[in-house]
Design a protein around this motif. Structure first.
Motif, PDB file in Angstrom:
ATOM      1  N   LYS A   1     -32.815 -12.954 -15.319  1.00  0.00           N
ATOM      2  CA  LYS A   1     -33.757 -13.733 -14.517  1.00  0.00           C
ATOM      3  C   LYS A   1     -34.444 -14.720 -15.451  1.00  0.00           C
ATOM      4  O   LYS A   1     -34.345 -14.612 -16.674  1.00  0.00           O
ATOM      5  N   CYS A   2     -35.167 -15.672 -14.881  1.00  0.00           N
ATOM      6  CA  CYS A   2     -35.877 -16.646 -15.710  1.00  0.00           C
ATOM      7  C   CYS A   2     -36.776 -15.948 -16.726  1.00  0.00           C
ATOM      8  O   CYS A   2     -36.883 -16.378 -17.869  1.00  0.00           O
ATOM      9  N   SER A   3     -37.393 -14.850 -16.341  1.00  0.00           N
ATOM     10  CA  SER A   3     -38.278 -14.124 -17.258  1.00  0.00           C
ATOM     11  C   SER A   3     -37.521 -13.560 -18.458  1.00  0.00           C
ATOM     12  O   SER A   3     -38.097 -13.371 -19.525  1.00  0.00           O
ATOM     13  N   ASP A   4     -36.221 -13.319 -18.330  1.00  0.00           N
ATOM     14  CA  ASP A   4     -35.414 -12.818 -19.443  1.00  0.00           C
ATOM     15  C   ASP A   4     -35.135 -13.900 -20.487  1.00  0.00           C
ATOM     16  O   ASP A   4     -34.859 -13.594 -21.637  1.00  0.00           O
ATOM     17  N   ILE A   5     -35.148 -15.154 -20.077  1.00  0.00           N
ATOM     18  CA  ILE A   5     -34.874 -16.223 -21.025  1.00  0.00           C
ATOM     19  C   ILE A   5     -36.143 -16.981 -21.399  1.00  0.00           C
ATOM     20  O   ILE A   5     -36.084 -18.017 -22.025  1.00  0.00           O
ATOM     21  N   ASN A   6     -37.279 -16.451 -21.047  1.00  0.00           N
ATOM     22  CA  ASN A   6     -38.566 -17.061 -21.389  1.00  0.00           C
ATOM     23  C   ASN A   6     -39.149 -16.343 -22.598  1.00  0.00           C
ATOM     24  O   ASN A   6     -40.178 -15.717 -22.532  1.00  0.00           O
TER      25      ASN A   6
ATOM     26  N   ASN B   1     -20.899 -15.457 -23.289  1.00  0.00           N
ATOM     27  CA  ASN B   1     -21.048 -16.619 -24.176  1.00  0.00           C
ATOM     28  C   ASN B   1     -21.304 -17.918 -23.427  1.00  0.00           C
ATOM     29  O   ASN B   1     -21.017 -19.000 -23.938  1.00  0.00           O
ATOM     30  N   SER B   2     -21.826 -17.824 -22.208  1.00  0.00           N
ATOM     31  CA  SER B   2     -22.198 -19.010 -21.445  1.00  0.00           C
ATOM     32  C   SER B   2     -23.580 -19.485 -21.872  1.00  0.00           C
ATOM     33  O   SER B   2     -24.343 -18.753 -22.487  1.00  0.00           O
ATOM     34  N   ILE B   3     -23.893 -20.697 -21.528  1.00  0.00           N
ATOM     35  CA  ILE B   3     -25.225 -21.245 -21.768  1.00  0.00           C
ATOM     36  C   ILE B   3     -26.035 -21.046 -20.496  1.00  0.00           C
ATOM     37  O   ILE B   3     -25.605 -21.454 -19.413  1.00  0.00           O
ATOM     38  N   LEU B   4     -27.198 -20.397 -20.626  1.00  0.00           N
ATOM     39  CA  LEU B   4     -28.060 -20.151 -19.472  1.00  0.00           C
ATOM     40  C   LEU B   4     -29.170 -21.185 -19.451  1.00  0.00           C
ATOM     41  O   LEU B   4     -29.841 -21.409 -20.459  1.00  0.00           O
ATOM     42  N   LEU B   5     -29.391 -21.771 -18.307  1.00  0.00           N
ATOM     43  CA  LEU B   5     -30.469 -22.729 -18.117  1.00  0.00           C
ATOM     44  C   LEU B   5     -31.338 -22.254 -16.970  1.00  0.00           C
ATOM     45  O   LEU B   5     -30.833 -21.925 -15.900  1.00  0.00           O
ATOM     46  N   ALA B   6     -32.629 -22.241 -17.194  1.00  0.00           N
ATOM     47  CA  ALA B   6     -33.562 -21.877 -16.124  1.00  0.00           C
ATOM     48  C   ALA B   6     -33.733 -23.060 -15.187  1.00  0.00           C
ATOM     49  O   ALA B   6     -33.708 -24.213 -15.616  1.00  0.00           O
ATOM     50  N   LYS B   7     -33.900 -22.762 -13.919  1.00  0.00           N
ATOM     51  CA  LYS B   7     -34.076 -23.821 -12.933  1.00  0.00           C
ATOM     52  C   LYS B   7     -35.499 -23.910 -12.401  1.00  0.00           C
ATOM     53  O   LYS B   7     -35.826 -24.848 -11.692  1.00  0.00           O
ATOM     54  N   ILE B   8     -36.355 -22.911 -12.745  1.00  0.00           N
ATOM     55  CA  ILE B   8     -37.724 -22.927 -12.236  1.00  0.00           C
ATOM     56  C   ILE B   8     -38.693 -22.453 -13.299  1.00  0.00           C
ATOM     57  O   ILE B   8     -38.321 -21.778 -14.249  1.00  0.00           O
ATOM     58  N   GLY B   9     -39.964 -22.800 -13.134  1.00  0.00           N
ATOM     59  CA  GLY B   9     -41.058 -22.240 -13.930  1.00  0.00           C
ATOM     60  C   GLY B   9     -41.068 -22.613 -15.396  1.00  0.00           C
ATOM     61  O   GLY B   9     -40.421 -23.543 -15.846  1.00  0.00           O
ATOM     62  N   GLU B  10     -41.851 -21.837 -16.158  1.00  0.00           N
ATOM     63  CA  GLU B  10     -42.018 -22.050 -17.592  1.00  0.00           C
ATOM     64  C   GLU B  10     -40.701 -21.958 -18.349  1.00  0.00           C
ATOM     65  O   GLU B  10     -40.536 -22.549 -19.409  1.00  0.00           O
ATOM     66  N   SER B  11     -39.773 -21.218 -17.823  1.00  0.00           N
ATOM     67  CA  SER B  11     -38.499 -21.011 -18.503  1.00  0.00           C
ATOM     68  C   SER B  11     -37.670 -22.290 -18.599  1.00  0.00           C
ATOM     69  O   SER B  11     -36.691 -22.348 -19.324  1.00  0.00           O
ATOM     70  N   LEU B  12     -38.060 -23.327 -17.882  1.00  0.00           N
ATOM     71  CA  LEU B  12     -37.321 -24.588 -17.961  1.00  0.00           C
ATOM     72  C   LEU B  12     -37.281 -25.135 -19.384  1.00  0.00           C
ATOM     73  O   LEU B  12     -36.403 -25.911 -19.742  1.00  0.00           O
ATOM     74  N   GLU B  13     -38.224 -24.736 -20.219  1.00  0.00           N
ATOM     75  CA  GLU B  13     -38.262 -25.211 -21.587  1.00  0.00           C
ATOM     76  C   GLU B  13     -37.302 -24.458 -22.498  1.00  0.00           C
ATOM     77  O   GLU B  13     -37.149 -24.785 -23.659  1.00  0.00           O
ATOM     78  N   LYS B  14     -36.646 -23.429 -21.992  1.00  0.00           N
ATOM     79  CA  LYS B  14     -35.791 -22.563 -22.803  1.00  0.00           C
ATOM     80  C   LYS B  14     -34.318 -22.766 -22.464  1.00  0.00           C
ATOM     81  O   LYS B  14     -33.956 -23.013 -21.332  1.00  0.00           O
ATOM     82  N   VAL B  15     -33.469 -22.635 -23.471  1.00  0.00           N
ATOM     83  CA  VAL B  15     -32.021 -22.605 -23.303  1.00  0.00           C
ATOM     84  C   VAL B  15     -31.538 -21.412 -24.115  1.00  0.00           C
ATOM     85  O   VAL B  15     -31.872 -21.273 -25.276  1.00  0.00           O
ATOM     86  N   ILE B  16     -30.766 -20.527 -23.512  1.00  0.00           N
ATOM     87  CA  ILE B  16     -30.292 -19.317 -24.169  1.00  0.00           C
ATOM     88  C   ILE B  16     -28.772 -19.289 -24.145  1.00  0.00           C
ATOM     89  O   ILE B  16     -28.148 -19.659 -23.146  1.00  0.00           O
ATOM     90  N   PHE B  17     -28.166 -18.839 -25.217  1.00  0.00           N
ATOM     91  CA  PHE B  17     -26.701 -18.752 -25.326  1.00  0.00           C
ATOM     92  C   PHE B  17     -26.264 -17.318 -25.199  1.00  0.00           C
ATOM     93  O   PHE B  17     -26.909 -16.424 -25.562  1.00  0.00           O
TER      94      PHE B  17
END
Length: 88
Positions: A38-43, A72-88
């Motif tokens: 979820k977005c909270s996991d990549i924030n 090994n995909s790139i995860l991008l958040a679509k909502i909230g504070e997590s938009l500033e994060k990119v996780i591999f």
């Protein structure tokens, strides 16, 4: 941008897989066949997502028709504070 780089739309480079809705009834399971990020996991300050706060089993994935994102995909958040994060 270096002059020798080509400008290409991302849809021609990446397969974009949309996220899935995740109702409260499934949340909080600490083990399962698939991590459900979820977005909270990549924030966080982490660069790689190697654990999730929620997991689901194959039967739940099939029943809910959730998309499986390959390892090994790139995860991008679509909502909230997590938009500033990119996780591999």
């Amino acid at each position: 941008m270096p002059s020798h780089w080509d400008i290409v739309r991302t849809r021609f480079i990446f397969d974009v897989i949309s996220g899935n809705g995740f109702s409260d009834e499934f949340q909080g399971k600490q083990e399962g066949e698939y991590p459900f990020y979820k977005c909270s996991d990549i924030n966080s300050s982490e660069v790689f997502a190697d654990k999730a706060n929620n997991y689901v089993d194959h039967s739940q994935v099939k029943e809910n028709r959730w998309n499986i994102v390959p390892r090994n995909s790139i995860l991008l958040a679509k909502i909230g504070e997590s938009l500033e994060k990119v996780i591999f």
